[in-house]
Enzyme design. Structure first.
Site, short mmCIF file in Angstrom:
data_model
loop_
_atom_site.label_atom_id
_atom_site.label_comp_id
_atom_site.label_asym_id
_atom_site.label_seq_id
_atom_site.Cartn_x
_atom_site.Cartn_y
_atom_site.Cartn_z
N GLU A 142 -2.13 9.14 -3.76
CA GLU A 142 -1.00 9.84 -4.36
C GLU A 142 -1.06 9.75 -5.88
OE1 GLU A 142 0.67 7.48 -0.76
OE2 GLU A 142 -0.96 7.29 -2.20
N CYS A 158 3.20 3.93 -0.52
CA CYS A 158 3.70 2.60 -0.83
C CYS A 158 4.87 2.74 -1.80
CB CYS A 158 2.59 1.74 -1.44
SG CYS A 158 2.11 2.23 -3.11
#
Length: 183
Positions: free
Chosen positions: A83, A109
């Protein structure tokens, strides 16, 4: 009417994220992400070492090369998450991400969620779960609620074959993520 069944947009984009993950050289888990705006892919990312640093499979990341148990040693992991790479590469190319969708093979996360908030992502669609202990999970959910980002699971890999090159890898003490727990 055509007999060819086209994949849903979610299936299409999650499948592409899995293909992107195949570029990862992480020794523990391959993750892929794509950023979509108005049904156009504007950026992709996979987890691995930063530009110019030896790859994990070449000894570039000391954590990946270690025998640490899963979920340990993140403080000195050199890898950039999928990401993070997708968001950073969009910025590097001058591509705005405000109002975009982020498709990712693994639930982001906590750090990547914060970065998605800052990048203006409006929705995150993920395939595989990533759970936290209850106290951190509560904070994660609060951040989601306060930021206004929609997040939903699209369990593509549970019903579709994923290329073997993109499946989670093991190194050291088993898979990086704990198995999904029954609720």
């Amino acid at each position: 009417m055509s007999e060819h069944a086209r994949p849903s947009w979610d299936d299409y984009y999650i499948n592409i994220a899995w293909v992107v993950s195949s570029r990862s050289n992480c020794l523990r888990r391959k993750v892929g992400a794509i950023i979509v705006e108005e049904r156009r892919i504007v950026s992709t990312g996979f987890n691995g070492t930063p530009f110019g640093v030896k790859n994990c499979d070449e000894g570039g990341c000391p954590r990946c090369a270690s025998d640490l148990p899963r979920q340990a040693g993140y403080d000195w992991c050199l890898c950039v998450h999928a990401e993070q790479n997708a968001i950073a590469l969009a910025a590097r190319q001058g591509t705005a991400t405000e109002g975009s969708l982020l498709y990712v093979t693994l639930r982001p996360c906590f750090g990547c969620l914060k970065e998605a908030v800052q990048a203006g992502v409006r929705e995150i669609v993920y395939d595989q779960p990533f759970g936290y202990q209850p106290d951190l999970e509560e904070t994660y959910e609060q951040l989601l609620a306060q930021s206004g980002i929609a997040m939903r699971r699209h369990p593509y890999s549970a019903t579709h074959p994923v290329a073997p090159v993109a499946t989670p890898m093991t190194h050291g003490h088993g898979e990086e993520m704990p198995p999904e727990q029954e609720q």
